[in-house]
Design a protein around this motif. Structure first.
Motif, PDB file in Angstrom:
ATOM      1  N   VAL A  52       1.394  -0.916  -0.104  1.00  0.00           N
ATOM      2  CA  VAL A  52       0.367  -0.175  -0.004  1.00  0.00           C
ATOM      3  C   VAL A  52       0.419   0.872   0.437  1.00  0.00           C
ATOM      4  N   LEU A  53       2.049   1.116   1.045  1.00  0.00           N
ATOM      5  CA  LEU A  53       2.951   2.360   0.724  1.00  0.00           C
ATOM      6  C   LEU A  53       3.334   2.517  -0.630  1.00  0.00           C
ATOM      7  N   GLN A  54       3.379   1.828  -1.547  1.00  0.00           N
ATOM      8  CA  GLN A  54       4.485   1.161  -2.900  1.00  0.00           C
ATOM      9  C   GLN A  54       3.519   3.021  -3.565  1.00  0.00           C
ATOM     10  N   SER A  55       2.690   2.898  -2.640  1.00  0.00           N
ATOM     11  CA  SER A  55       2.193   4.005  -3.709  1.00  0.00           C
ATOM     12  C   SER A  55       2.742   5.546  -3.797  1.00  0.00           C
ATOM     13  N   PHE A  56       2.435   5.408  -2.745  1.00  0.00           N
ATOM     14  CA  PHE A  56       3.330   6.692  -2.493  1.00  0.00           C
ATOM     15  C   PHE A  56       5.103   7.125  -3.001  1.00  0.00           C
ATOM     16  N   LEU A  57       5.157   6.002  -3.704  1.00  0.00           N
ATOM     17  CA  LEU A  57       6.760   6.347  -4.820  1.00  0.00           C
ATOM     18  C   LEU A  57       6.167   7.253  -5.628  1.00  0.00           C
ATOM     19  N   PRO A  58       7.273   8.224  -5.735  1.00  0.00           N
ATOM     20  CA  PRO A  58       9.050   7.993  -5.675  1.00  0.00           C
ATOM     21  C   PRO A  58       9.443   8.520  -4.619  1.00  0.00           C
ATOM     22  N   LEU A  59       9.961   8.111  -4.321  1.00  0.00           N
ATOM     23  CA  LEU A  59      10.692   8.916  -2.371  1.00  0.00           C
ATOM     24  C   LEU A  59      11.600  10.462  -2.877  1.00  0.00           C
ATOM     25  N   SER A  60      11.682  11.472  -2.437  1.00  0.00           N
ATOM     26  CA  SER A  60      12.203  12.741  -2.626  1.00  0.00           C
ATOM     27  C   SER A  60      14.045  12.149  -1.955  1.00  0.00           C
ATOM     28  N   GLY A  61      14.424  13.110  -2.408  1.00  0.00           N
ATOM     29  CA  GLY A  61      16.358  12.536  -2.635  1.00  0.00           C
ATOM     30  C   GLY A  61      15.889  12.582  -0.579  1.00  0.00           C
ATOM     31  N   PRO A  62      15.975  13.400   0.205  1.00  0.00           N
ATOM     32  CA  PRO A  62      15.970  13.000   1.538  1.00  0.00           C
ATOM     33  C   PRO A  62      15.611  11.900   1.570  1.00  0.00           C
ATOM     34  N   GLY A  63      14.912  11.392   1.716  1.00  0.00           N
ATOM     35  CA  GLY A  63      13.157  10.137   1.660  1.00  0.00           C
ATOM     36  C   GLY A  63      14.100   8.560   1.147  1.00  0.00           C
TER      37      GLY A  63
END
Length: 167
Positions: A52-63
């Motif tokens: 479920v959390l994959q749907s919030f990707l891509p992450l920022s550089g700091p993430g």
């Protein structure tokens, strides 16, 4: 995030997860129902949450950097200190503290301590090793410091925990 540490809220109260809260609750409940203490069932519940959390990707550089830091803590907690963690990621201790506080709501010392305590609870549940050996195994220089941190987190001493898990 710091307000949620050692607490909980209903997943439906998390704005970006609210629409998937029923799926998360029913899926994790199904995964854990048969054997709640089983690491295999824990893994199934974690896999569902991660999907479920994959749907919030891509992450920022700091993430992405924060994920690498958390991964280092997960796999290197025995030998890491906040200073070595900061050096490993080419940043100052203060920058590391800011990043973890902004991204996770908690500091790097908390991450290391909780990972060590988690590893210690696993050892206490599965082995009969002396406390001094477990303390050293999870990265503590002495049993007194280990006992202090363990009690601060779990509200019981390691010895009490070891006796409790067998009852």
């Amino acid at each position: 995030m710091s307000e949620l540490v050692d607490g909980h809220i209903d997943v439906g109260q998390v704005p970006r997860l609210a629409s998937r809260s029923a799926e998360l609750v029913s899926g994790t409940s199904r995964a854990m129902a048969a054997q709640p203490e089983s690491s295999e069932h824990h893994r199934a519940a974690i896999d569902l949450i991660e999907s479920v959390l994959q749907s919030f990707l891509p992450l920022s550089g700091p993430g992405r950097l924060l994920n690498r830091i958390v991964d280092d803590v997960e796999h290197g907690y025995r030998e890491l200190t906040v200073a070595t963690l900061a050096r490993r990621h080419a940043m100052s201790i203060r920058s590391l503290q800011r990043l973890t506080l902004q991204g996770l709501g908690l500091g790097p010392k908390w991450l290391l301590q909780r990972r060590r305590i988690h590893a210690a609870t696993e050892q206490l549940k599965t082995t009969g090793l002396p406390l001094v050996d477990i303390a050293a195994m999870v990265g503590y220089a002495d049993q007194a410091h280990f006992t202090h941190d363990f009690k601060a987190v779990t509200r019981m001493t390691p010895g009490e925990f070891a006796r409790f898990k067998t009852t």
